[in-house]
Design an enzyme around this catalytic site. Structure first.
Site, PDB file in Angstrom:
ATOM      1  N   ALA A 267     -96.745 -17.525  33.948  1.00  0.00           N
ATOM      2  CA  ALA A 267     -97.848 -17.984  32.769  1.00  0.00           C
ATOM      3  C   ALA A 267     -97.823 -16.478  32.207  1.00  0.00           C
ATOM      4  CB  ALA A 267     -98.804 -18.606  33.471  1.00  0.00           C
ATOM      5  N   GLU A 269    -101.743 -15.068  29.596  1.00  0.00           N
ATOM      6  CA  GLU A 269    -102.873 -15.436  29.484  1.00  0.00           C
ATOM      7  C   GLU A 269    -103.493 -15.428  27.852  1.00  0.00           C
ATOM      8  OE1 GLU A 269    -102.547 -10.723  30.003  1.00  0.00           O
ATOM      9  OE2 GLU A 269    -101.576 -12.631  30.728  1.00  0.00           O
ATOM     10  N   ASN A 270    -102.678 -15.811  26.913  1.00  0.00           N
ATOM     11  CA  ASN A 270    -103.060 -15.792  25.630  1.00  0.00           C
ATOM     12  C   ASN A 270    -104.502 -16.435  25.248  1.00  0.00           C
ATOM     13  OD1 ASN A 270    -100.048 -15.399  25.090  1.00  0.00           O
ATOM     14  ND2 ASN A 270     -99.835 -17.570  25.541  1.00  0.00           N
ATOM     15  N   GLU A 301    -104.655 -16.637  35.420  1.00  0.00           N
ATOM     16  CA  GLU A 301    -104.823 -16.626  33.794  1.00  0.00           C
ATOM     17  C   GLU A 301    -106.157 -16.654  33.272  1.00  0.00           C
ATOM     18  OE1 GLU A 301    -102.140 -15.287  32.619  1.00  0.00           O
ATOM     19  OE2 GLU A 301    -100.863 -15.816  34.483  1.00  0.00           O
TER      20      GLU A 301
END
Length: 848
Positions: A267, A269-270, A301
């Protein structure tokens, strides 16, 4: 790998020259299947008269306007950078460009779903791939506000870091334009664009700062497999846990999680718009290890929203500040706030094991790595950064105390919110709350590489009482650092076949020798376990008496963590060629009998495969593989019907099947003829069919028939895997040609073919590719993006040969290519190291 790589020195110079205020980014993704239009307006201040550059990788640049003056793209754009001369105190830059979609999981990735021909886009900008979508000062310490506008087809959903500023506006003949609110100050690598006909599930969570909208998204054809209830439950538990841990409200306006196709990592972490691999959408019954792993990823995240997004590293030397901390925090949250209360056992079994392996390679590095350029970052996103770093943080918690650690982290986040930091900033906060001077601790743990070994030394009198006991700490010649440890020593006695802990003493270890006076005068423990409860990061050696106890009572521990630590110690001894591989295999087969911990089963099966296929002496290998296959067959038969163990053991048995009777048993399972409790679903069918193909009992006709049953993206990847696993020279050559010679395949297809290519029972099928592999390395590095070339270098290495000739070929390449990029040499050197280990283990096993 042809794009210019930003160096640390260049980034520091640019950060000293400019300060960025805001970006306005306008993208149009309706222009065709290959490229999209990109317009960037950047406002920034600068040292008057200075020159700098902005980053952009684009097919073409149509316009560059700096402070009202047009610049010639032909002389100012070199394919990766736009030079900006004669800056003013306050500047406005406008760039109009045509950018390319990617199929490598980098930049703006484009995927077409074969089920319905719908297009899905998602961005992946870490480490420095925002420049593949718009003109940007692409380094983490040049934070700014980002305002995104995206034109997309009418029926699409578009997501970004912030909520939309208004309803999407129709653009006749073009679709709709989505406009998003400006973000807080963010680093470019955590901005995000997601677009396509994604299906959604909406919810909200009540936080300290109010109600935060939650969204879950995936492509339409996978929507039936979106386990929304569980993912949202873990998410909400994470919100509550982290707001309490950090004593700070969630810092963003919303929280979306998007499951994305052909995703390179777990994944990303935007900020407010997390992207996650859609392999976490289970089309069939998953092993529980993956369900637990999905929850850990969700929590990891989410932790980044504070530690990484709110407070961000200044440069990639301190990427551990993001990843190690998020890994530690996620495991703490999982153990303390979810149903996976044994998360620290899972951490020891899976993550920490990877850290130990990585730390013994010639390419190991300190947790705080020396990152001279963006190119160096890629290969340092490894198990040192994540697993060892999180392990060291766990040790730091034990060293300073949990309450002091939590208080220090809270102070760090408050002090540096929306800013950028370095390691000393975190240590200063922890020193203030704990009262400990951490400068020496940091230098020894974070700024040096290598793993220590802890060995018990006992003398025992004729009456069985201990007359002397101490712990010996050693280090390697390459990495001689001895470290301080806070750990526990456990004494276990055998009672009716069970190993019961009778004493636990926590103590400080510092230096080469640490006395263990609590053992003196007492009966010798049946099993002495250093680092009981797994507080520190170190290899454990079992003394001969303890090893004999472990081998005699493989299921003796009632608790999972000490059993995992003993098995890890046995594996390390096998890895170090001090325990014969065949003895380890015997221990594993006995330990699997009755094991119910899904991740422990998964790890043991992987180690079993390495031991049997790589570490057993060649003259004993065929017999050993037959014994392993028979053992797994019986374990699968005796596993409880419908259990996780039954599923994993059945698949493991199938992967070793070569005899006609065993292949017939696999075929019977595929034909729905048992065993009871095993559900024959889509994924299981592909896994069994692939085993039959690798065993020579199925071929192209069966693969194509299965693909007709499952004409999905996952089905295509499984078919590519199975075709590459056909045990013929022609099939191996075809797989090599598709992925390595021709190229252009999507990232996950490259990985799927690689797994099939090296899936062989007769390793000699890979012999013709030893020379081809090494001959291709330099060309691949120069012509493929990092995500693709890493898969090719790692997945297509013919490791199953595991012999001196392969080692010699790899060493010869390294000797002849000393001027190649360090990142490329590192990947190749890790294969060399693995072969050295394998040959040493084979030599030791030969004389068992």
């Amino acid at each position: 790998m042809t794009a210019t790589s930003l160096t640390r020195a260049e980034a520091a110079q640019r950060a000293a020259t400019v300060s960025v205020t805001a970006y306005r980014v306008v993208l149009d993704v309706t222009t065709g299947p290959v490229t999209f239009s990109s317009e960037s307006t950047v406002r920034f201040s600068a040292t008057p008269g200075a020159a700098t550059f902005v980053d952009l990788i684009a097919a073409s640049v149509e316009r560059i306007v700096l402070n009202g003056t047009a610049l010639d793209p032909g002389s100012h754009f070199d394919g990766a950078r736009i030079t900006l001369p004669e800056l003013a105190a306050d500047n406005e830059l406008y760039v109009a460009a045509t950018c390319r979609y990617m199929n490598s999981g980098e930049g703006l990735h484009r995927f077409v779903d074969p089920v319905d021909d719908e297009v899905y886009l998602y961005s992946q900008f870490q480490v420095a791939d925002a420049r593949r979508a718009f003109a940007v000062f692409d380094q983490p310490d040049l934070k700014a506000s980002f305002e995104f506008h995206v034109t997309a087809p009418d029926h699409w959903v578009v997501l970004s870091n912030e909520p939309v500023s208004a309803e999407p506006q129709p653009r006749p003949g073009l679709g709709r334009r989505w406009s998003f609110l400006p973000t807080p100050r963010l680093s470019p690598y955590i901005t995000a664009i997601v677009a396509g006909p994604y299906r959604e599930v909406r919810d909200e969570v009540v936080t300290r700062g109010g109600r935060v909208p939650l969204g879950l998204y995936c492509r339409s054809s996978l929507f039936p497999f979106l386990d929304a209830d569980e993912v949202l439950d873990v998410t909400k538990r994470g919100f509550a846990y982290f707001e309490q841990l950090f004593d700070m409200p969630y810092p963003f306006a919303k929280y979306d999680q998007v499951f994305c196709p052909e995703y390179n990592m777990g994944a990303m972490e935007n900020a407010g718009c997390v992207t996650i691999t859609e392999t976490y959408l289970f089309r069939a019954r998953p092993v529980q290890a993956l369900v637990e792993r999905r929850a850990l990823t969700v929590l990891h995240e989410l932790a980044h929203m504070w530690f990484g997004n709110l407070v961000t590293l200044r440069w990639w030397d301190d990427m551990w500040l993001n990843e190690s901390f998020a890994e530690w925090a996620a495991n703490a949250a999982q153990a303390e706030a979810t149903r996976w209360t044994g998360a620290w056992t899972t951490f020891a079994v899976w993550e920490k094991a990877k850290g130990y392996t990585q730390d013994q390679l010639s390419s190991t590095h300190p947790v705080v790595a020396d990152i001279a350029s963006v190119e160096s970052v890629q290969v340092n996103f490894d198990s040192i950064t994540y697993s060892k770093g999180a392990s060291v943080l766990k040790q730091l918690v034990a060293y300073v105390g949990r309450e002091e650690f939590d208080t220090g982290v809270r102070e760090y986040l408050r002090r540096h919110a929306w800013g950028n930091t370095t390691l000393p900033d975190l240590l200063a906060s922890l020193e203030a709350t704990s009262g400990r001077d951490l400068s020496t601790w940091s230098k020894l743990w974070l700024e040096t590489a290598g793993v220590n070994t802890l060995t018990p030394v006992l003398t025992v009198g004729p009456d069985g009482l201990v007359t002397g006991a101490f712990m010996l700490q050693t280090a390697t010649a390459e990495h001689p650092t001895l470290r301080p440890h806070r750990l526990a020593v456990g004494s276990y006695q055998q009672r009716d076949g069970r190993l019961v802990r009778t004493q636990r003493v926590e103590l400080d270890v510092d230096g080469e020798r640490t006395e263990l006076p609590h053992l003196v005068g007492a009966p010798r423990p049946d099993l002495l376990l250093l680092n009981d409860d797994d507080l520190t990061f170190a290899h454990l050696v079992l003394d001969d008496h303890s090893l004999a106890t472990a081998l005699a009572h493989p299921r003796g521990f009632q608790d999972s963590l000490p059993r995992a630590l003993v098995l890890a110690a046995a594996w390390q001894m096998t890895f170090d060629a001090t325990l014969p591989a065949r003895d380890f295999i015997q221990l594993v087969l006995a330990s699997l009998d009755g094991e119910r911990d899904s991740t422990q089963i998964r790890r043991l099966l992987l180690q079993l495969g390495d031991a049997a296929r790589l570490y057993v002496a060649p003259q004993h290998r065929a017999q050993t593989l037959a014994r392993v296959c028979a053992g797994l067959r019986e374990l699968a038969k005796s596993a409880p019907p419908g259990s996780d163990a039954q599923l994993q053991l059945t698949l493991a048995f199938a992967s070793y099947a070569t005899m006609p009777s065993d292949l017939a048993r696999v075929q019977a399972v595929l034909d729905s003829a048992g065993p009871a409790g095993l559900v024959l679903d889509t994924e299981l069918r592909w896994q069994l069919l692939s085993a039959l193909v690798a065993g020579g009992a199925a071929g192209p006709a069966e693969i194509e028939a299965e693909l007709r049953r499952d004409a999905t993206a996952a089905g295509r990847e499984w078919a590519a895997h199975a075709r590459a696993a056909i045990p013929t020279p022609a099939a191996k050559e075809a797989a090599w040609r598709l992925a390595v010679t021709e190229g252009g395949l999507p990232n996950q297809t490259v990985a799927a073919i690689g797994a099939g290519f090296t899936r062989v029972h007769d390793a000699q099928l890979l012999r013709p590719f030893v020379g081809a592999y090494h001959d291709a390395l330099t060309g691949l590095w120069r012509t493929r993006t990092y995500a693709i070339v890493e898969d090719l270098i790692q997945d297509y290495y013919p490791a199953r040969l595991a012999d001196q000739s392969l080692l010699d070929a790899t060493q010869a390449w390294l000797d002849a290519h000393q001027d190649e990029p360090a990142a490329l040499r590192r990947l190749v050197s890790e294969h060399r190291d693995a072969m050295r280990r394998a040959l040493a283990a084979q030599a030791f096993d030969a004389y068992r």
